[in-house]
Design an enzyme around this catalytic site. Structure first.
Site, PDB file in Angstrom:
ATOM      1  N   HIS A 443       0.815  -1.218   0.000  1.00  0.00           N
ATOM      2  CA  HIS A 443       0.000   0.000   0.000  1.00  0.00           C
ATOM      3  C   HIS A 443       0.849   1.269   0.000  1.00  0.00           C
ATOM      4  O   HIS A 443       0.308   2.374  -0.147  1.00  0.00           O
ATOM      5  CB  HIS A 443      -0.939  -0.010   1.206  1.00  0.00           C
ATOM      6  CG  HIS A 443      -2.189   0.785   0.996  1.00  0.00           C
ATOM      7  ND1 HIS A 443      -2.471   1.456  -0.178  1.00  0.00           N
ATOM      8  CD2 HIS A 443      -3.254   1.027   1.816  1.00  0.00           C
ATOM      9  CE1 HIS A 443      -3.630   2.072  -0.078  1.00  0.00           C
ATOM     10  NE2 HIS A 443      -4.130   1.838   1.132  1.00  0.00           N
ATOM     11  N   ASP A 447      -2.320   1.675  -4.767  1.00  0.00           N
ATOM     12  CA  ASP A 447      -3.549   2.141  -4.109  1.00  0.00           C
ATOM     13  C   ASP A 447      -4.713   1.213  -4.453  1.00  0.00           C
ATOM     14  O   ASP A 447      -4.598   0.317  -5.299  1.00  0.00           O
ATOM     15  CB  ASP A 447      -3.867   3.582  -4.490  1.00  0.00           C
ATOM     16  CG  ASP A 447      -3.999   3.789  -5.993  1.00  0.00           C
ATOM     17  OD1 ASP A 447      -4.472   2.860  -6.677  1.00  0.00           O
ATOM     18  OD2 ASP A 447      -3.636   4.876  -6.475  1.00  0.00           O
TER      19      ASP A 447
END
Length: 473
Positions: A443, A447
């Site tokens: 992450h 995204d």
């Protein structure tokens, strides 16, 4: 340079005596009309650094004993790393004086395996052990204190086992069987083999373990702790568990983004059936008898990576300095396949999937699977992965939370395929083949929108094989 008269040689010979200890010595010898010095050296035979990041390995079998004479390329021992087993071979001829490790000891890279006495002009040279081409890399271990004695560092019982193996023949067993014996704490030299030529097979280990367990229960009382409860057993981590511990500990520093979905595979099932009909019509053309779903999924994943290269990338630079971090976009799709082997979880990868057909991918998976059963996957197949696919559904379960490794940005786990009710275009309930999938992504770079779009592209290819065919080059 050393040419002298015969009288001078006699004087030298009378003044130089052989030391009583087993240290390095020189013995001048007189030849006709010229002089010649024969250098006999005791050389430590070192365990070479032949793997990326591997520092130690376990000695699981000796092919020599103190006093044995070895020739160049003769096998010295077999070692087990966290990835595979390796046969170490000699690079010169000589006499084995000392074994530096007992069976199941840990040997560190750069530490001596054996001392070999050999005639050589360079008595200070330490020769590194070489591994067979099919072996994986090895890591280092406890180094025993060195001394000038040439007695072996094995215990009397271990020496007896070694002598038995060398005089009566080395115990025959595959690396997988040896790993099972080690896991159960069984000395494989104590097991009578019932396989061909006395080979120890899996059933022999299980039978021996069951007998040993019954004897242990009948002859010993349970250990009672201070709280009055029976204490459990404590085992050391094996090599693969150590590697997984290190890798997953590093992964804790990565914030992992999860994404889960369902994929209908009815169309892929028909596509797979057509491929299997082709295979059946051409027996002997391929090394496998049946096409599985996995090569189809792997090829679809590679095509999706072409459209979303960020998913095949990795981070480079000092991760403690955000200004130095860069994204390395990798052109090769080296897709890792998580495999459950007798030694534990390993993840070999299929190189350059973007250039391979589905049949070529299936051939590679078959090759890696066969090697995995023997714990013989070479290190070249274990390095360089760019993204990982774990087919946990072959064991069971639907969704998972796979953990990515630090050298990749994503991993996907495939759940168990099931026939479930779904609505068709006319709102009728129909049966569909459903495969649950679970993604994890880094992450820090990936995204939610990116992993969703990428996952949808992969899903669309699997659900529509005609689109897959249109993307093939």
């Amino acid at each position: 340079m050393y040419s002298r008269s015969a009288s001078l040689f006699k004087a030298i010979s009378s003044s130089v005596t052989r030391p009583s200890s087993n240290k390095l010595f020189l013995t001048p010898r007189i030849r006709h009309f010229h002089s010649s010095f024969s250098f006999q050296a005791i050389k430590p035979f070192l365990l070479a650094d032949i793997g990326e990041g591997i520092t130690e390995c376990e000695v699981i079998q000796w092919f020599v004993e103190p006093g044995s004479t070895v020739a160049e390329f003769d096998k010295i021992c077999e070692v087990q790393s966290d990835k595979a087993s390796v046969e170490i071979s000699s690079r010169f001829a000589g006499k084995v004086l000392k074994l530096h490790h007992a069976l199941n000891d840990i040997a560190k890279v750069g530490s001596p395996l054996v001392d070999i006495e050999t005639e050589d002009d360079d008595e200070n040279e330490a020769v590194a052990a070489s591994a067979s081409a099919s072996a994986a890399a090895v890591e280092p271990t406890k180094k025993e204190p060195q001394n000038s004695d040439v007695t072996p560092s094995l215990s009397p019982a271990q020496q007896q086992n070694t002598v038995r193996s060398s005089s009566d023949g080395t115990v025959l067993a595959t690396p997988a069987v040896r790993g099972l014996a080690k896991q159960k704490g069984i000395d494989i030299n104590s097991v009578v083999g019932t396989g061909k030529d006395g080979r120890v097979i899996k059933e022999d280990i299980l039978s021996f373990g069951a007998t040993k367990e019954k004897e242990s229960i009948s002859s010993s009382e349970p250990v009672i702790g201070s709280a009055g409860k029976t204490e459990g057993r404590t085992d050391a981590l094996n090599m693969i568990q150590k590697a997984m511990f290190k890798s997953m500990t590093q992964s804790l520093n990565i914030p992992q983004l999860g994404f889960k979905d369902d994929i209908e595979i009815d169309a892929s099932t028909k596509y797979r059936l057509a491929l299997n009909q082709h295979i059946a019509a051409h027996p002997g053309l391929y090394p496998f008898a049946k096409m599985t779903y996995l090569p189809i999924f792997v090829k679809c994943l590679s095509i999706a990576l072409t459209h979303y290269p960020i998913m095949n990338a990795k981070l480079v630079g000092d991760q403690n300095d955000v200004n130095s971090i860069k994204i390395n976009y990798r052109s090769s799709h080296n897709i890792g396949i998580a495999m459950d082997t007798p030694q534990g979880l390993i993840v070999p990868n299929i190189k350059d999937v973007q250039n391979k057909t589905i049949f070529e991918i299936a051939t590679e998976i078959h090759r890696l699977s066969e090697l995995g059963k023997k714990n013989a996957i070479p290190m070249s197949d274990l390095k360089g992965g760019t993204i990982t696919l774990s087919n946990i559904g072959t064991i069971g379960g639907t969704y998972a939370n796979p953990v990515i490794v630090s050298s990749e940005l994503a991993i996907v786990a495939l759940g168990k395929m099931q026939k479930l009710p779904r609505y068709d275009a006319q709102d009728n309930i129909v049966a569909k083949q459903i495969m649950p999938v679970s993604w994890s992504a880094d992450h820090r770079i990936i995204d939610g929108a990116t992993i969703a779009r990428f996952g949808n592209h992969w899903k669309n290819l699997i659900e529509n094989p005609a689109l897959l065919a249109s993307e093939l080059r």
